[in-house]
Design a protein around this motif. Structure first.
Motif, mmCIF file in Angstrom:
data_model
loop_
_atom_site.group_PDB
_atom_site.id
_atom_site.type_symbol
_atom_site.label_atom_id
_atom_site.label_comp_id
_atom_site.label_asym_id
_atom_site.label_seq_id
_atom_site.Cartn_x
_atom_site.Cartn_y
_atom_site.Cartn_z
ATOM 1 N N TRP A 259 -6.297 -16.293 0.277
ATOM 2 C CA TRP A 259 -6.398 -15.799 1.291
ATOM 3 C C TRP A 259 -4.984 -15.283 2.257
ATOM 4 N N LEU A 260 -4.105 -16.311 1.839
ATOM 5 C CA LEU A 260 -2.907 -16.289 2.564
ATOM 6 C C LEU A 260 -1.905 -15.123 1.599
ATOM 7 N N LYS A 261 -2.130 -15.022 0.386
ATOM 8 C CA LYS A 261 -1.577 -13.960 -0.503
ATOM 9 C C LYS A 261 -1.874 -12.386 0.228
ATOM 10 N N TRP A 265 -0.395 -8.021 2.728
ATOM 11 C CA TRP A 265 -0.795 -6.607 2.219
ATOM 12 C C TRP A 265 -1.634 -6.224 3.450
ATOM 13 N N VAL A 266 -2.395 -7.122 4.061
ATOM 14 C CA VAL A 266 -3.054 -6.432 5.179
ATOM 15 C C VAL A 266 -2.032 -6.072 6.226
ATOM 16 N N ILE A 267 -1.036 -6.690 6.543
ATOM 17 C CA ILE A 267 -0.306 -6.307 7.579
ATOM 18 C C ILE A 267 0.504 -5.009 7.215
ATOM 19 N N VAL A 268 0.909 -4.930 5.680
ATOM 20 C CA VAL A 268 1.399 -3.614 5.647
ATOM 21 C C VAL A 268 0.235 -2.539 5.720
ATOM 22 N N GLY A 269 -0.749 -2.891 5.425
ATOM 23 C CA GLY A 269 -1.917 -1.768 5.605
ATOM 24 C C GLY A 269 -2.199 -1.407 6.951
ATOM 25 N N LEU A 270 -2.252 -2.440 8.016
ATOM 26 C CA LEU A 270 -2.212 -2.074 9.352
ATOM 27 C C LEU A 270 -1.104 -1.211 10.043
ATOM 28 N N ILE A 271 0.151 -1.456 9.319
ATOM 29 C CA ILE A 271 1.602 -0.858 9.754
ATOM 30 C C ILE A 271 1.319 0.805 9.211
ATOM 31 N N LEU A 272 1.000 0.889 8.114
ATOM 32 C CA LEU A 272 0.685 2.189 7.419
ATOM 33 C C LEU A 272 -0.619 3.051 8.337
ATOM 34 N N THR A 325 11.583 -2.787 2.207
ATOM 35 C CA THR A 325 10.958 -4.092 1.577
ATOM 36 C C THR A 325 9.853 -4.563 2.302
ATOM 37 N N SER A 326 9.926 -4.439 3.477
ATOM 38 C CA SER A 326 8.668 -5.121 4.484
ATOM 39 C C SER A 326 7.363 -4.289 4.114
ATOM 40 N N LEU A 327 7.386 -3.214 3.557
ATOM 41 C CA LEU A 327 6.236 -2.542 3.177
ATOM 42 C C LEU A 327 5.947 -2.860 1.692
ATOM 43 N N ASN A 328 6.672 -3.554 1.153
ATOM 44 C CA ASN A 328 6.443 -4.319 -0.268
ATOM 45 C C ASN A 328 6.506 -5.655 -0.356
ATOM 46 N N PRO A 329 5.560 -6.364 -0.167
ATOM 47 C CA PRO A 329 5.589 -8.084 -0.189
ATOM 48 C C PRO A 329 6.018 -8.631 -1.473
ATOM 49 N N MET A 330 6.105 -7.508 -2.336
ATOM 50 C CA MET A 330 6.896 -8.272 -3.667
ATOM 51 C C MET A 330 8.420 -8.197 -3.532
ATOM 52 N N VAL A 331 8.936 -7.736 -2.829
ATOM 53 C CA VAL A 331 10.605 -7.919 -2.754
ATOM 54 C C VAL A 331 10.949 -7.956 -1.252
ATOM 55 N N GLY A 332 11.834 -8.910 -1.191
ATOM 56 C CA GLY A 332 12.265 -9.432 0.206
ATOM 57 C C GLY A 332 13.407 -8.602 0.501
ATOM 58 N N VAL A 390 7.123 -7.767 15.486
ATOM 59 C CA VAL A 390 7.654 -7.440 16.569
ATOM 60 C C VAL A 390 7.522 -5.779 16.667
ATOM 61 N N ALA A 391 7.826 -5.242 15.452
ATOM 62 C CA ALA A 391 7.710 -3.756 15.468
ATOM 63 C C ALA A 391 6.077 -3.450 15.128
ATOM 64 N N GLY A 392 5.398 -4.439 14.670
ATOM 65 C CA GLY A 392 3.724 -4.209 14.650
ATOM 66 C C GLY A 392 3.360 -4.117 15.904
ATOM 67 N N PHE A 393 3.729 -4.904 17.036
ATOM 68 C CA PHE A 393 3.350 -5.047 18.243
ATOM 69 C C PHE A 393 3.632 -3.751 19.012
ATOM 70 N N PHE A 394 4.925 -3.315 18.734
ATOM 71 C CA PHE A 394 5.399 -1.938 19.217
ATOM 72 C C PHE A 394 4.625 -1.048 18.900
ATOM 73 N N ILE A 395 4.135 -0.799 17.698
ATOM 74 C CA ILE A 395 3.398 0.197 17.166
ATOM 75 C C ILE A 395 1.926 0.332 17.965
ATOM 76 N N PHE A 396 1.486 -0.904 18.077
ATOM 77 C CA PHE A 396 0.207 -1.179 18.566
ATOM 78 C C PHE A 396 0.103 -0.590 19.813
ATOM 79 N N GLU A 397 1.336 -1.226 20.926
ATOM 80 C CA GLU A 397 1.574 -0.911 22.288
ATOM 81 C C GLU A 397 1.425 0.859 22.353
ATOM 82 N N ARG A 398 2.242 1.402 21.481
ATOM 83 C CA ARG A 398 2.424 2.797 21.671
ATOM 84 C C ARG A 398 1.167 3.577 21.391
#
Length: 401
Positions: A259-261, A265-272, A325-332, A390-398
């Motif tokens: 589930w940690l893996k 991807w869940v975070i990326v999905g929420l951002i998108l 890269t934050s939208l692709n967990p395979m590359v940092g 931080v950006a995720g919380f910014f998007i949620f707040e907006r």
């Protein structure tokens, strides 16, 4: 356990298995007395083989001090071994500080055994588990909040300007460099004690039993830290599993829970999803969310790179790469920034040769191109990771206004 009058304060114990005899000598890794004890016992010519508390990588570093100069930094970054290399350098820096402060070379007891085996052409057995595996098993065996304490403690041992205390030296007399670094945590945490000490006792006992089965010797001298004597003796006498089974079990590197893996991807999905909701409301809101994501994520990653002393172009690269890269967990982001830095300011031979010296000083980590690249990888990655939340919380707040 006995004491030999010829070897003051050097505990040892003898275990007989069939016709083969194993003598475990407990040493202090920062003691000249211990090194002399090893030489004295081996020079008696009672032993036809010697074993040491070393793994192959530490043994190779001992017999080839210039091995660091041949490190392929590109490969280290590609294979995501930056954190492991940085930890090894930090441990080595602590060791070097002790050597400079007290005029004692840590591991002199091991070196004496290695040197004797080479001179007399007798077999030498490396019985300790690879340090990298031990570090990974420690990391996976403790809760996430304790991982932060370990990492910060390790970094503090590097950047601290204070002299190594007598208490630290006493810890080294009971165990090795790993144990002395993490000892205060091991005393309080069973989850840390197991991979750091108990597992290694079991592992070393299994390695010795492997050599017993091969009938590689009649009389074997085993040089280990005094803190390991009772544990190794216990496992030698009560071993019920085959040595190979124990070794295979203790060499497994734990993998992250399934589930940690999925979490990245869940975070990326929420951002998108946030972007999609923003654009569905209005193009202005959508683009403002994208702009906020880029500025926050890219800005914090660039800040991390700048703090690490990155080249200006690397800082710009961090700003551009992190939001992508934050939208692709395979590359940092760290992989991109480290590659850019290596390309622009490729480490020279002198940087590799100076690693042992430069890593003992705070400024040296920023001055040396090798360690600076490692810092750029770590700090730009950390900046991007913080920026994602931080950006995720910014998007949620907006979106909830």
């Amino acid at each position: 356990m006995s004491a030999n009058s010829n070897l003051p304060d050097q505990p040892f114990v003898t275990v007989k298995i069939g016709e083969q005899c194993i003598t475990l000598l407990g040493t202090a890794h920062v003691s000249k007395v211990s090194a002399d004890a090893v030489k004295s016992m081996l020079s008696s010519q009672q032993y036809d083989a010697v074993a040491v508390e070393l793994c192959p990588s530490r043994y190779n570093a001992m017999i080839d001090p210039d091995a660091l100069a041949q490190m392929d930094l590109f490969q280290v970054v590609r294979e995501r071994k930056v954190s492991m290399v940085a930890a090894s350098l930090a441990l080595g820096a602590f060791q070097q500080r002790i050597a400079e402060q007290f005029g004692v070379k840590p591991g002199a007891d091991m070196f004496a055994a290695v040197e004797y085996s080479q001179d007399e052409k007798i077999p030498i057995f490396l019985v300790d588990r690879e340090m990298g595996i031990t570090l990974k098993r420690i990391y996976h065996n403790i809760p996430w909040w304790q991982r932060f304490n370990l990492v910060s403690g390790l970094l503090a041992s590097v950047v601290s300007k204070e002299k190594v205390s007598e208490e630290d030296i006493e810890r080294l007399k009971e165990g090795d460099l790993l144990e002395s670094t993490f000892s205060q945590f091991a005393e309080e945490s069973q989850t840390l004690f197991l991979p750091l000490i108990d597992e290694r006792d079991r592992y070393m006992a299994a390695r010795l039993l492997q050599e017993v089965e091969k009938k590689s010797f009649r009389n074997l001298l085993v040089v280990v830290g005094a803190g390991h004597l009772s544990g190794i003796e216990k496992y030698l006498l009560q071993s019920q599993q085959k040595p190979e089974q124990v070794i295979d079990e203790l060499e497994v590197v734990p993998v992250s829970r399934g589930w940690l893996k999925i979490v990245p991807w869940v975070i990326v999905g929420l951002i998108l999803l946030g972007f999609a909701l923003g654009f569905s409301h209005s193009s202005d809101l959508g683009w403002s969310l994208v702009a906020g994501w880029v500025l926050i994520n890219g800005g914090l990653s660039a800040l991390g790179a700048a703090i690490a002393g990155a080249h200006p172009l690397t800082v710009v690269g961090a700003f551009i790469a992190a939001p992508i890269t934050s939208l692709n967990p395979m590359v940092g982001a760290g992989m991109v920034t480290a590659m850019i830095e290596i390309y622009i300011r490729k480490p020279k031979v002198a940087d590799f040769n100076q690693l042992k010296h430069d890593t003992t000083h705070f400024k040296g980590w920023w001055k040396n191109r090798v360690t600076r690249t490692l810092l750029i990888f770590i700090l730009s990655t950390l900046g991007s990771a913080i920026g994602t939340y931080v950006a995720g919380f910014f998007i949620f707040e907006r979106l909830t206004r």
